[in-house]
Design an enzyme around this catalytic site. Sequence first.
Site, PDB file in Angstrom:
ATOM      1  N   ASP A  68       0.849  -1.193   0.000  1.00  0.00           N
ATOM      2  CA  ASP A  68       0.000   0.000   0.000  1.00  0.00           C
ATOM      3  C   ASP A  68       0.884   1.242   0.000  1.00  0.00           C
ATOM      4  OD1 ASP A  68      -1.767   2.124   0.909  1.00  0.00           O
ATOM      5  OD2 ASP A  68      -3.126   0.558   1.601  1.00  0.00           O
ATOM      6  N   PHE A  95       0.532   6.027 -10.400  1.00  0.00           N
ATOM      7  CA  PHE A  95      -0.857   5.810 -10.816  1.00  0.00           C
ATOM      8  C   PHE A  95      -1.763   5.457  -9.639  1.00  0.00           C
ATOM      9  CE2 PHE A  95       1.575   4.392 -14.619  1.00  0.00           C
ATOM     10  CZ  PHE A  95       1.006   5.213 -15.574  1.00  0.00           C
ATOM     11  N   SER A 139      -5.838  14.781 -13.420  1.00  0.00           N
ATOM     12  CA  SER A 139      -7.076  14.535 -14.162  1.00  0.00           C
ATOM     13  C   SER A 139      -7.706  15.832 -14.631  1.00  0.00           C
ATOM     14  CB  SER A 139      -8.059  13.816 -13.236  1.00  0.00           C
ATOM     15  OG  SER A 139      -9.317  13.758 -13.841  1.00  0.00           O
ATOM     16  N   ALA A 140      -8.336  15.773 -15.796  1.00  0.00           N
ATOM     17  CA  ALA A 140      -9.086  16.924 -16.303  1.00  0.00           C
ATOM     18  C   ALA A 140     -10.273  17.245 -15.406  1.00  0.00           C
ATOM     19  CB  ALA A 140      -9.573  16.640 -17.717  1.00  0.00           C
ATOM     20  N   TYR A 163     -13.123  13.768  -5.419  1.00  0.00           N
ATOM     21  CA  TYR A 163     -12.048  13.171  -6.220  1.00  0.00           C
ATOM     22  C   TYR A 163     -11.207  14.268  -6.874  1.00  0.00           C
ATOM     23  CZ  TYR A 163      -9.882  10.987 -10.325  1.00  0.00           C
ATOM     24  OH  TYR A 163      -8.996  10.595 -11.296  1.00  0.00           O
ATOM     25  N   LYS A 167      -7.062  15.515  -6.436  1.00  0.00           N
ATOM     26  CA  LYS A 167      -6.065  15.686  -7.505  1.00  0.00           C
ATOM     27  C   LYS A 167      -5.483  17.105  -7.443  1.00  0.00           C
ATOM     28  CE  LYS A 167      -6.228  11.617  -9.420  1.00  0.00           C
ATOM     29  NZ  LYS A 167      -5.072  10.708  -9.317  1.00  0.00           N
ATOM     30  N   ARG A 246     -16.944  14.682 -25.098  1.00  0.00           N
ATOM     31  CA  ARG A 246     -15.726  14.438 -24.325  1.00  0.00           C
ATOM     32  C   ARG A 246     -14.560  14.210 -25.274  1.00  0.00           C
ATOM     33  NH1 ARG A 246     -18.563  16.034 -21.197  1.00  0.00           N
ATOM     34  NH2 ARG A 246     -19.224  15.296 -19.146  1.00  0.00           N
ATOM     35  N   GLY A 310     -23.647  16.859 -12.097  1.00  0.00           N
ATOM     36  CA  GLY A 310     -22.206  17.120 -12.085  1.00  0.00           C
ATOM     37  C   GLY A 310     -21.546  17.036 -13.451  1.00  0.00           C
TER      38      GLY A 310
HETATM   39  P1  NAD Z   1      -7.148   1.719 -11.780  1.00  0.00           P
HETATM   40  O1  NAD Z   1      -8.035   1.654 -10.591  1.00  0.00           O
HETATM   41  O2  NAD Z   1      -7.338   0.741 -12.878  1.00  0.00           O
HETATM   42  O3  NAD Z   1      -5.621   1.639 -11.306  1.00  0.00           O
HETATM   43  C1  NAD Z   1      -5.185   2.122 -10.044  1.00  0.00           C
HETATM   44  C2  NAD Z   1      -4.297   1.060  -9.426  1.00  0.00           C
HETATM   45  O4  NAD Z   1      -3.853   1.529  -8.144  1.00  0.00           O
HETATM   46  C3  NAD Z   1      -5.033  -0.268  -9.200  1.00  0.00           C
HETATM   47  O5  NAD Z   1      -4.221  -1.329  -9.663  1.00  0.00           O
HETATM   48  C4  NAD Z   1      -5.208  -0.333  -7.680  1.00  0.00           C
HETATM   49  O6  NAD Z   1      -5.215  -1.659  -7.196  1.00  0.00           O
HETATM   50  C5  NAD Z   1      -4.003   0.467  -7.208  1.00  0.00           C
HETATM   51  N1  NAD Z   1      -4.177   1.076  -5.881  1.00  0.00           N
HETATM   52  C6  NAD Z   1      -5.245   1.766  -5.411  1.00  0.00           C
HETATM   53  N2  NAD Z   1      -5.005   2.172  -4.154  1.00  0.00           N
HETATM   54  C7  NAD Z   1      -3.758   1.756  -3.829  1.00  0.00           C
HETATM   55  C8  NAD Z   1      -2.961   1.870  -2.656  1.00  0.00           C
HETATM   56  N3  NAD Z   1      -3.400   2.495  -1.546  1.00  0.00           N
HETATM   57  N4  NAD Z   1      -1.707   1.333  -2.670  1.00  0.00           N
HETATM   58  C9  NAD Z   1      -1.245   0.674  -3.776  1.00  0.00           C
HETATM   59  N5  NAD Z   1      -1.977   0.537  -4.908  1.00  0.00           N
HETATM   60  C10 NAD Z   1      -3.213   1.066  -4.926  1.00  0.00           C
HETATM   61  O7  NAD Z   1      -7.229   3.213 -12.337  1.00  0.00           O
HETATM   62  P2  NAD Z   1      -6.669   3.827 -13.698  1.00  0.00           P
HETATM   63  O8  NAD Z   1      -7.810   4.142 -14.558  1.00  0.00           O
HETATM   64  O9  NAD Z   1      -5.552   3.012 -14.213  1.00  0.00           O
HETATM   65  O10 NAD Z   1      -6.121   5.225 -13.129  1.00  0.00           O
HETATM   66  C11 NAD Z   1      -4.770   5.400 -12.746  1.00  0.00           C
HETATM   67  C12 NAD Z   1      -4.607   6.816 -12.216  1.00  0.00           C
HETATM   68  O11 NAD Z   1      -5.017   7.739 -13.200  1.00  0.00           O
HETATM   69  C13 NAD Z   1      -5.434   7.114 -10.962  1.00  0.00           C
HETATM   70  O12 NAD Z   1      -4.655   7.912 -10.095  1.00  0.00           O
HETATM   71  C14 NAD Z   1      -6.608   7.900 -11.510  1.00  0.00           C
HETATM   72  O13 NAD Z   1      -7.125   8.799 -10.550  1.00  0.00           O
HETATM   73  C15 NAD Z   1      -5.961   8.655 -12.662  1.00  0.00           C
HETATM   74  N6  NAD Z   1      -6.924   9.021 -13.719  1.00  0.00           N
HETATM   75  C16 NAD Z   1      -7.695   8.058 -14.310  1.00  0.00           C
HETATM   76  C17 NAD Z   1      -8.619   8.429 -15.277  1.00  0.00           C
HETATM   77  C18 NAD Z   1      -9.510   7.396 -15.931  1.00  0.00           C
HETATM   78  O14 NAD Z   1     -10.521   7.778 -16.526  1.00  0.00           O
HETATM   79  N7  NAD Z   1      -9.197   6.122 -15.896  1.00  0.00           N
HETATM   80  C19 NAD Z   1      -8.743   9.770 -15.658  1.00  0.00           C
HETATM   81  C20 NAD Z   1      -7.927  10.715 -15.055  1.00  0.00           C
HETATM   82  C21 NAD Z   1      -7.009  10.330 -14.079  1.00  0.00           C
HETATM   83  N1  UDP Z   2     -22.383   8.593 -19.952  1.00  0.00           N
HETATM   84  C1  UDP Z   2     -23.584   8.083 -20.380  1.00  0.00           C
HETATM   85  N2  UDP Z   2     -23.980   6.858 -19.914  1.00  0.00           N
HETATM   86  C2  UDP Z   2     -23.214   6.116 -19.068  1.00  0.00           C
HETATM   87  C3  UDP Z   2     -21.960   6.649 -18.647  1.00  0.00           C
HETATM   88  C4  UDP Z   2     -21.588   7.901 -19.106  1.00  0.00           C
HETATM   89  O1  UDP Z   2     -24.301   8.715 -21.145  1.00  0.00           O
HETATM   90  O2  UDP Z   2     -23.624   5.019 -18.663  1.00  0.00           O
HETATM   91  C5  UDP Z   2     -21.940   9.906 -20.466  1.00  0.00           C
HETATM   92  C6  UDP Z   2     -21.654  10.918 -19.387  1.00  0.00           C
HETATM   93  O3  UDP Z   2     -22.815  11.643 -19.050  1.00  0.00           O
HETATM   94  C7  UDP Z   2     -20.603  11.784 -20.058  1.00  0.00           C
HETATM   95  C8  UDP Z   2     -19.872  10.840 -21.017  1.00  0.00           C
HETATM   96  O4  UDP Z   2     -20.745   9.708 -21.170  1.00  0.00           O
HETATM   97  O5  UDP Z   2     -21.240  12.757 -20.831  1.00  0.00           O
HETATM   98  C9  UDP Z   2     -18.543  10.366 -20.477  1.00  0.00           C
HETATM   99  O6  UDP Z   2     -18.756   9.914 -19.140  1.00  0.00           O
HETATM  100  P1  UDP Z   2     -17.646   9.113 -18.355  1.00  0.00           P
HETATM  101  O7  UDP Z   2     -18.212   8.762 -17.003  1.00  0.00           O
HETATM  102  O8  UDP Z   2     -17.133   8.005 -19.195  1.00  0.00           O
HETATM  103  O9  UDP Z   2     -16.442  10.148 -18.203  1.00  0.00           O
HETATM  104  P2  UDP Z   2     -16.385  11.618 -17.509  1.00  0.00           P
HETATM  105  O10 UDP Z   2     -16.154  12.557 -18.633  1.00  0.00           O
HETATM  106  O11 UDP Z   2     -17.643  11.859 -16.790  1.00  0.00           O
HETATM  107  O12 UDP Z   2     -15.202  11.505 -16.624  1.00  0.00           O
END
Ligand code: NAD
Ligand code: UDP
Length: 359
Positions: A68, A95, A139-140, A163, A167, A246, A310
Amino acid sequence: MARLLITGGAGFIGSHTCVVLLDAGHDLTVLDDFSNSAPVALQRVAELAGVQLRSGSGSGRLQLIEGDIRDDGALNQLFATASAKGEPLSGVIHFAGLKAVGESVQDPLRYWDVNVNGTRALLAAMESHGCHTLVFSSSATLYGSPNQVPIPESAPVQPINPYGHTKAAVERMLHDLSAAAPDHWRIACLRYFNPVGAHPSGRIGEAPNGIPNNLFPYLCQVAVQRRPELSVFGGDWPTPDGTCIRDYIHVMDLADGHRAALETLVSEPPQVLTLNLGSGQGASVLEVIHAFEEASGRTIPFTISERRPGDAAVTVADPTAAWQRLSWRTQRSLAEICRDGWIWQQGNPEGYDLDAEAA
Ligand code: NAD
Ligand code: UDP
């Protein structure tokens, strides 16, 4: 080539980035607690990269340590052991974290603990072991409901959920840390837009637990008939077809962006780089559905439902800075995103087959 620590490397974005980094010649140590992933993802990363996965104290090109990021003792031991073996960790791609917006509203303390306190623990260990290079998954979402689209990095940081606040807090912490030791820290905050798709082999991809929150994995599960239909959240948005727009980015493009960020950090003087990683192209929910139908040859049943609280109408990156600073931009189209996502979903309709592969 130096050894890197990849926190959360078994997750969706981390696993794809591991493949790219191994292919680029880096040796990796993955730290993951498997709270949202499973070791099988790393077995498949190893298979794709043609390396062995070694667990625990063994090293090799891909080493896995279950733990962890909030565990200061384990982090210190990890850095110390790597140095003692003559393979000091030269940089970290971070990550690990929690990412579900709705869950963050229900349980904000857990989000602050893992995302902010966990990052603090990681940074403290890095500092004590002289490791000052970090690529952070931002994250955006921290732009909230943007006033300006496409969104430049200079847009106000105004998150609208816990969340996003975590970030933004980590970005703040990273700036404070760099200000205290500007000659040391090389940091990239990468603000991802909407990461989707999968490795083109279909061996790794996104495997959410339970009902997916996000559009793309939900759509994939409807296509394989795990779920009857998709709800489109709102058909009355101020966009050409009434559905939200998006910026979807192929996860392999995102993985390449991490490699580019790391290479830039190590070749330039210490700095904090803050960059959008997106394509600069918007797609509406209906456009994504149609592109997926085209790629899969399946019909996606959907109904238009209420808007999701949201949501912003349009979120699209201005990707200019990433191109100028990293010489990186997306290469893969929405059609390729859908093709690769479909290959993954067809080959793994229930996600990773944990029982078969644990045997
Ligand atoms: P994910 O959940 O698939 O990967 C995160 C990993 O971190 C997992 O393997 C999980 O087991 C591990 N983890 C969580 N808590 C932990 C801890 N306390 N100690 C050790 N490991 C831990 O998510 P992802 O989509 O691969 O995202 C990776 C990063 O990118 C995250 O920080 C997320 O916030 C960020 N992010 C993701 C998205 C998206 O849409 N997927 C968008 C923007 C930012
Ligand atoms: N969305 C949707 N149905 C779903 C999940 C998402 O219509 O079951 C839409 C959501 O309202 C957004 C877009 O798809 O407009 C992308 O959503 P997502 O949750 O994938 O990403 P976000 O941009 O919210 O992080």
